[in-house]
Design an enzyme around this catalytic site. Sequence first.
Site, PDB file in Angstrom:
ATOM      1  N   CYS A 126       0.842  -1.204   0.000  1.00 47.75           N
ATOM      2  CA  CYS A 126       0.000   0.000   0.000  1.00 47.75           C
ATOM      3  C   CYS A 126       0.876   1.253   0.000  1.00 47.75           C
ATOM      4  CB  CYS A 126      -0.935  -0.028   1.202  1.00 47.75           C
ATOM      5  SG  CYS A 126      -2.141   1.308   1.244  1.00 47.75           S
ATOM      6  N   CYS A 127       1.906   1.276   0.868  1.00 44.55           N
ATOM      7  CA  CYS A 127       2.814   2.436   0.898  1.00 44.55           C
ATOM      8  C   CYS A 127       3.563   2.573  -0.422  1.00 44.55           C
ATOM      9  CB  CYS A 127       3.822   2.299   2.040  1.00 44.55           C
ATOM     10  SG  CYS A 127       3.227   2.791   3.661  1.00 44.55           S
ATOM     11  N   CYS A 209      -0.948   8.149   7.578  1.00 45.81           N
ATOM     12  CA  CYS A 209      -2.331   7.961   7.125  1.00 45.81           C
ATOM     13  C   CYS A 209      -3.215   7.523   8.296  1.00 45.81           C
ATOM     14  CB  CYS A 209      -2.367   6.882   6.053  1.00 45.81           C
ATOM     15  SG  CYS A 209      -1.424   7.287   4.586  1.00 45.81           S
ATOM     16  N   CYS A 212      -3.375   3.884   9.590  1.00 44.74           N
ATOM     17  CA  CYS A 212      -2.115   3.324  10.093  1.00 44.74           C
ATOM     18  C   CYS A 212      -1.501   4.181  11.186  1.00 44.74           C
ATOM     19  CB  CYS A 212      -1.114   3.182   8.940  1.00 44.74           C
ATOM     20  SG  CYS A 212      -1.734   2.168   7.588  1.00 44.74           S
ATOM     21  N   CYS A 235       7.826   4.048   5.884  1.00 45.50           N
ATOM     22  CA  CYS A 235       6.949   3.896   4.724  1.00 45.50           C
ATOM     23  C   CYS A 235       7.690   3.433   3.465  1.00 45.50           C
ATOM     24  CB  CYS A 235       6.236   5.219   4.435  1.00 45.50           C
ATOM     25  SG  CYS A 235       7.365   6.559   4.060  1.00 45.50           S
TER      26      CYS A 235
END
Length: 239
Positions: A126-127, A209, A212, A235
């Site tokens: 995702c990162c 985010c 997280c 990240c």
Amino acid sequence: MPATVGVAKPRSPETLRDIAHRGAADMAGASAEELITWSVAEFGDSIVATQSMVNTTLTTLVASIAPSIPVVFVDTGYHFAETLDTLERVRARTELTILSVSSHLTIEEQSAQHGPDLWSRDPDLCCSIRKVQPLEEVLARNDAWLTGLRRDAAGARRDTRPIMYDVKRNVVKVSPLLDWSDDDLAAYTAQHSVEVNPLIHQGFPSIGCHPCTRAVAPGEDSRAGRWSGFEKTECGLHQ
Ligand code: SF4
């Protein structure tokens, strides 16, 4: 959308590596202000700064020393409203070029390709999609990258130096705040009325985010609220 700052890199990897080595030697012990001045003199319009909109000291320094340097904010689509509000306050307060860059994939498209809530199953991917790839597209068009990394705030690898060549991104990475302590940052923030994310005062010493990031309890490590429950601590932007 990827940012359009920068052009094709004017310098070769060998030249960038040499500049980094020379700069590291010449600028040993330099202040943050001196490092930014050196950076803009060396790289002209082929440099960008990145700012996470937590404490915006780096942007404040850029605005006062080298306002021609564009500031890039990576908008993952998962930011807290307070983070986006901080971005807008900085925009209103400076005449800097501030660019929001984001993934080519919307969150809906990402969910369609990788399943919903990717952050809950594979935060590294995702990162990579939402943070690393958009920034690397910007760095691919620039010779130098000004970061707000600080050793005290983690995220910086042990071997990070204020000026270094980032082999992976083929950029000279300059971190003017690297050796600033928490107290140094607090003093500069107060003296210059630096815009900060209000969540800092609500138990969020480190802010990413919203899926997280959680508040930390008194006495907990300041990074404990990031990717809580995962081994992940960074990240990927600084690896
Ligand atoms: Fe995704 Fe979380 Fe990384 Fe944001 S911090 S890009 S939501 S995994």
